[in-house]
Design a protein around this motif. Structure first.
Motif, mmCIF file in Angstrom:
data_model
loop_
_atom_site.group_PDB
_atom_site.id
_atom_site.type_symbol
_atom_site.label_atom_id
_atom_site.label_comp_id
_atom_site.label_asym_id
_atom_site.label_seq_id
_atom_site.Cartn_x
_atom_site.Cartn_y
_atom_site.Cartn_z
ATOM 1 N N THR A 125 -18.766 -19.539 -11.460
ATOM 2 C CA THR A 125 -18.664 -21.132 -11.927
ATOM 3 C C THR A 125 -19.940 -21.659 -11.601
ATOM 4 O OG1 THR A 125 -16.457 -21.248 -11.620
ATOM 5 C CG2 THR A 125 -17.935 -23.193 -11.511
ATOM 6 N N MET A 126 -20.836 -20.922 -11.069
ATOM 7 C CA MET A 126 -22.191 -21.762 -10.492
ATOM 8 C C MET A 126 -23.299 -20.783 -11.203
ATOM 9 S SD MET A 126 -22.248 -22.473 -6.059
ATOM 10 C CE MET A 126 -21.576 -20.520 -5.573
ATOM 11 N N GLY A 127 -22.291 -19.320 -11.095
ATOM 12 C CA GLY A 127 -23.345 -18.614 -11.870
ATOM 13 C C GLY A 127 -23.467 -18.764 -13.783
ATOM 14 N N THR A 128 -22.625 -19.778 -14.205
ATOM 15 C CA THR A 128 -22.572 -19.657 -15.315
ATOM 16 C C THR A 128 -23.139 -21.085 -15.754
ATOM 17 O OG1 THR A 128 -20.038 -19.337 -15.891
ATOM 18 C CG2 THR A 128 -20.886 -20.961 -17.262
ATOM 19 N N ILE A 129 -22.994 -22.018 -14.483
ATOM 20 C CA ILE A 129 -23.833 -23.249 -14.154
ATOM 21 C C ILE A 129 -25.777 -23.085 -14.457
ATOM 22 C CG2 ILE A 129 -24.580 -25.494 -12.925
ATOM 23 C CD1 ILE A 129 -21.501 -25.779 -11.903
ATOM 24 N N TRP A 130 -26.152 -22.306 -13.407
ATOM 25 C CA TRP A 130 -26.910 -21.852 -13.548
ATOM 26 C C TRP A 130 -27.651 -21.252 -14.674
ATOM 27 C CZ3 TRP A 130 -28.432 -18.680 -8.658
ATOM 28 C CH2 TRP A 130 -27.821 -19.653 -7.223
ATOM 29 N N CYS A 131 -26.790 -20.404 -15.575
ATOM 30 C CA CYS A 131 -27.139 -19.682 -16.929
ATOM 31 C C CYS A 131 -27.687 -21.084 -17.941
ATOM 32 C CB CYS A 131 -26.172 -19.283 -17.254
ATOM 33 S SG CYS A 131 -26.561 -18.141 -19.043
ATOM 34 N N LEU A 132 -26.952 -22.345 -17.949
ATOM 35 C CA LEU A 132 -26.618 -23.414 -18.713
ATOM 36 C C LEU A 132 -28.039 -24.051 -18.709
ATOM 37 C CD1 LEU A 132 -22.863 -24.394 -19.719
ATOM 38 C CD2 LEU A 132 -23.664 -23.048 -20.730
ATOM 39 N N GLY A 133 -28.087 -24.128 -17.676
ATOM 40 C CA GLY A 133 -29.487 -24.958 -16.615
ATOM 41 C C GLY A 133 -30.284 -24.648 -16.927
ATOM 42 N N VAL B 63 -20.771 -14.839 -19.455
ATOM 43 C CA VAL B 63 -21.461 -14.590 -17.836
ATOM 44 C C VAL B 63 -19.925 -15.024 -17.036
ATOM 45 C CG1 VAL B 63 -22.464 -15.760 -16.376
ATOM 46 C CG2 VAL B 63 -23.523 -15.381 -18.565
ATOM 47 N N LEU B 64 -19.264 -16.199 -17.162
ATOM 48 C CA LEU B 64 -17.703 -16.496 -16.385
ATOM 49 C C LEU B 64 -17.093 -15.330 -16.286
ATOM 50 C CD1 LEU B 64 -16.323 -18.576 -14.876
ATOM 51 C CD2 LEU B 64 -15.188 -19.160 -17.717
ATOM 52 N N THR B 65 -16.372 -13.961 -17.579
ATOM 53 C CA THR B 65 -16.186 -13.098 -17.585
ATOM 54 C C THR B 65 -17.226 -11.813 -17.109
ATOM 55 O OG1 THR B 65 -15.122 -14.052 -19.578
ATOM 56 C CG2 THR B 65 -14.563 -11.573 -18.686
ATOM 57 N N LEU B 66 -18.156 -11.494 -17.574
ATOM 58 C CA LEU B 66 -18.960 -10.137 -16.557
ATOM 59 C C LEU B 66 -19.073 -10.642 -15.668
ATOM 60 C CD1 LEU B 66 -20.901 -9.667 -19.633
ATOM 61 C CD2 LEU B 66 -18.396 -8.979 -19.873
ATOM 62 N N GLY B 67 -19.830 -12.059 -14.853
ATOM 63 C CA GLY B 67 -19.781 -11.610 -13.729
ATOM 64 C C GLY B 67 -19.290 -11.793 -12.925
ATOM 65 N N SER B 68 -17.859 -11.602 -12.871
ATOM 66 C CA SER B 68 -16.504 -11.601 -12.000
ATOM 67 C C SER B 68 -16.597 -10.501 -10.936
ATOM 68 C CB SER B 68 -15.292 -11.906 -12.693
ATOM 69 O OG SER B 68 -14.441 -11.362 -13.425
ATOM 70 N N SER B 69 -16.669 -9.503 -12.461
ATOM 71 C CA SER B 69 -16.180 -7.980 -11.624
ATOM 72 C C SER B 69 -17.188 -7.720 -10.413
ATOM 73 C CB SER B 69 -16.744 -6.950 -12.593
ATOM 74 O OG SER B 69 -18.254 -6.779 -13.125
ATOM 75 N N TYR B 70 -18.297 -8.515 -9.874
ATOM 76 C CA TYR B 70 -19.246 -8.182 -8.838
ATOM 77 C C TYR B 70 -18.044 -8.646 -7.920
ATOM 78 C CZ TYR B 70 -22.750 -7.534 -12.251
ATOM 79 O OH TYR B 70 -23.539 -7.487 -13.644
ATOM 80 N N PHE C 114 -29.796 -14.040 -18.103
ATOM 81 C CA PHE C 114 -29.694 -14.526 -16.681
ATOM 82 C C PHE C 114 -29.170 -14.673 -15.642
ATOM 83 C CE2 PHE C 114 -30.233 -18.005 -14.408
ATOM 84 C CZ PHE C 114 -31.894 -18.479 -13.987
ATOM 85 N N GLY C 115 -27.291 -15.312 -16.465
ATOM 86 C CA GLY C 115 -26.484 -15.761 -15.972
ATOM 87 C C GLY C 115 -25.345 -14.031 -15.346
ATOM 88 N N ILE C 116 -26.234 -13.223 -15.687
ATOM 89 C CA ILE C 116 -25.370 -12.177 -15.196
ATOM 90 C C ILE C 116 -26.153 -11.872 -13.613
ATOM 91 C CG2 ILE C 116 -25.321 -9.351 -14.775
ATOM 92 C CD1 ILE C 116 -23.211 -10.857 -17.039
ATOM 93 N N VAL C 117 -27.470 -12.241 -13.793
ATOM 94 C CA VAL C 117 -28.310 -11.814 -11.854
ATOM 95 C C VAL C 117 -28.110 -12.992 -11.265
ATOM 96 C CG1 VAL C 117 -30.321 -12.620 -11.585
ATOM 97 C CG2 VAL C 117 -30.544 -11.137 -13.704
ATOM 98 N N ALA C 118 -27.678 -14.074 -11.779
ATOM 99 C CA ALA C 118 -26.933 -15.376 -10.895
ATOM 100 C C ALA C 118 -25.743 -15.078 -10.330
ATOM 101 C CB ALA C 118 -27.021 -16.694 -11.327
ATOM 102 N N CYS C 119 -24.899 -14.359 -10.765
ATOM 103 C CA CYS C 119 -23.330 -13.930 -10.348
ATOM 104 C C CYS C 119 -24.200 -13.166 -9.707
ATOM 105 C CB CYS C 119 -22.951 -13.948 -11.385
ATOM 106 S SG CYS C 119 -21.956 -14.951 -13.103
ATOM 107 N N ALA C 120 -24.361 -12.523 -9.740
ATOM 108 C CA ALA C 120 -25.044 -10.773 -8.816
ATOM 109 C C ALA C 120 -25.396 -11.160 -7.445
ATOM 110 C CB ALA C 120 -25.941 -9.430 -9.764
ATOM 111 N N VAL C 121 -26.143 -12.061 -7.386
ATOM 112 C CA VAL C 121 -26.945 -12.890 -6.440
ATOM 113 C C VAL C 121 -26.336 -13.433 -5.199
ATOM 114 C CG1 VAL C 121 -28.429 -14.098 -5.402
ATOM 115 C CG2 VAL C 121 -29.330 -13.035 -7.015
#
Length: 555
Positions: A29-37, A57-64, A128-135
């Motif tokens: 959720t935070m990763g997606t919000i950062w991506c939209l921002g 981003v919501l879907t792919l970022g969940s795998s980590y 950017f959304g993927i990087v945010a979710c990984a971080v």
């Protein structure tokens, strides 16, 4: 929202713990919000392409999060009461997550050289959304996890001894037993891919993107039926040496009249307009003859009238039809598919333009340099642009990911092995598209680059674990078995959550998004199959070959 719900259900089923639901949800959720921002800061708009960025981003970022959770429960079982499971988990999977995120970003950034700016913006924003979710997964996730209680024994037992773990053990026996048959299946997929590739078509008619009952389609059908479409084209002729008043001469006007007569009998031309059209109509009213006047009187009268109208506000249409000194003349005409009450398809439009050029060559002196033009011509190259962008982004993503994995594994051989499951998934997808008649469009044209960037995560995880097991056991067969038992479970869970989330896109009404969800889901599922079934066979035969070479050197 449906994608998020499916992912949460997958997490709970996989780990039976509340933390396995809410922590990953907070990360994505935070990763997606950062991506939209980030998109807002760069001035990116949600287009027909980037509209899928948030759910992606919501879907792919969940795998980590799954990789961390799976290792967290394994460590909690192995070091009970020591509270080192979080440190050990991150230490064990951080390389996997960093490599997986890097390859996913490379897959999206391979769209940067695309000609369509929508693809470039989509690639940058989603990266950017993927990087945010990984971080967030590597820092926020374990920070919160450290404040929670130690997992219960039944939860850790589920990870190590549950149904999915046992299934991976049976799968390893199946793969090694039927390794020859599995290689034959891979060969069949390759053959089917090359047979299917020429049958892939490109969809450029955006009307087909919407449901037939949608107001957009109804309005366009009304325009087509009552106004003869809106695919406007023009044909301009220029006087030799730019002679003034050249197109006030009857000889020149007769040529244009003959050209228009051919246009009017063309089945796909619905409307023709020019100075000649008005002149013939004026002559019909005055003399009862639908032809160019034999005397110059009407011609001069109409020319003065049009010059006056063109010079006033609102006379832009007439400025297009005539030059200021009648050294240039333009014929305006409109295309329309009468038979199906719709716009012409790209192929039909290309054929129609060819016929117009043929009419011009048959009726107009080449010295007048007839030229067909109009914004509609841009669509004739759209499929070529999409084909170019897809091929280019696919090649770039494959090369970048190969180089990254080869450097990370310090082995060209293992860098190549990580691409085997990807090739399986991509080739199978093209076979599926040809069989079901699914076209490539502005959105689905990206599926191969995305599938490559995301699908390689599974093979990276598998190869990393295989190297560890091979270092411990020094036996290829044992290493494959142990790798499937350890890495198989998180690979299945991550793929199931991503595929489950992306399949929710198929419930949409916008056709490109429906096909995109189906295509990427299919590619990732087959990539998982390639990782768990085909890659072990390739590693097995590679290990056998190396053993033979080693024994030959010893002898």
């Amino acid at each position: 929202l449906l994608a998020a719900l499916v992912i949460l259900v997958m997490y709970y089923v996989g780990f039976r713990a509340k933390r396995a639901v809410f922590l990953p949800l907070a990360v994505v959720t935070m990763g997606t919000i950062w991506c939209l921002g980030f998109m807002t800061l760069l001035g990116f708009q949600l287009t027909v392409v980037s509209i899928i960025t948030p759910p992606l981003v919501l879907t792919l970022g969940s795998s980590y999060s799954i990789h961390i959770l799976n290792q967290y429960y394994r460590e909690a079982r192995q070091t009970p009461g020591q509270r080192t499971e979080i440190i050990n988990s991150i230490d064990h999977v951080n390389r996997t997550i960093l490599l997986a995120a890097a390859t996913t970003v490379f897959g999206f950034l391979s769209l940067l050289p695309a000609r369509m700016y929508q693809l470039r913006e989509f690639g940058v924003a989603t990266s950017f959304g993927i990087v945010a979710c990984a971080v967030l997964s590597l820092f926020f996730f374990p920070a919160v996890l450290s404040h929670l209680r130690v997992p219960k024994s039944f939860q850790t037992n589920k990870v190590l001894e549950g149904f999915l773990a046992r299934t991976m053990g049976h799968l390893s026996q199946f793969v090694l037993r039927f390794r020859i048959a599995i290689l034959c299946v891979l060969v069949l997929i390759i053959v089917a891919f090359f047979i299917s590739l020429p049958h892939i078509r490109y969809q450029t008619d955006y009307v087909d993107y919407f449901p037939q009952k949608d107001s957009v389609v109804k309005d366009l059908n009304f325009i087509n039926k009552n106004f003869g479409g809106y695919q406007q084209m023009y044909m301009t002729v220029t006087a030799p040496n730019g002679d003034k008043n050249y197109f006030l001469q009857r000889k020149a006007l007769v040529q244009i009249s003959n050209f228009e007569n051919k246009l009017k009998i063309d089945p796909n031309v619905s409307y023709v307009s020019s100075f000649v059209t008005y002149l013939k109509y004026l002559n019909l009213l005055a003399n009862g003859k639908d032809e160019i006047p034999t005397q110059p009187g009407l011609t001069m009268l109409l020319s003065r009238y049009l010059r006056t109208v063109a010079s006033e506000s609102g006379g832009e249409v007439f400025k297009t039809l005539i030059g200021p000194d009648f050294s240039r003349l333009t014929v305006s005409f409109r295309f329309y598919d009468r038979k199906h009450n719709r716009l012409l398809s790209e192929n039909d439009l290309r054929n129609a333009v060819s016929r117009v050029e043929k009419y011009a060559s048959e009726t107009i002196d080449p010295s007048l340099k007839p030229q067909v033009w109009g914004s509609t011509l841009r669509f004739l190259d759209l499929s070529a642009v999409m084909r170019h962008d897809q091929s280019q982004s696919t090649v770039i993503s494959v090369v970048l990911i190969f180089l990254l994995t080869a450097i990370a594994f310090r082995s060209i051989r293992f860098g190549f092995f990580t691409l085997v499951p990807l090739a399986t998934g991509i080739m199978f997808n093209f076979v599926l598209m040809a069989a079901l008649g699914i076209p490539l469009d502005m959105t689905t044209v990206m599926f191969s680059s995305i599938a490559i960037g995301v699908g390689v995560d599974d093979s990276i995880h598998f190869v990393l674990q295989f190297n560890e097991q091979l270092h411990d056991t020094r036996d290829t067969t044992s290493a494959i078995t142990n790798t499937l038992e350890v890495a198989g479970r998180p690979i299945v869970l991550t793929t199931a959550s991503i595929v489950g989330g992306l399949l929710m896109l198929t419930l949409g009404s916008f056709q490109p998004i429906v096909f995109f969800g189906l295509m990427v889901s299919s590619a990732l599922f087959m990539t998982m199959v390639g990782t768990l079934v085909i890659l072990p066979v390739v590693l097995y035969f590679s290990g056998q070959l190396l053993d033979r070479r080693h024994r030959a050197k010893v002898r």
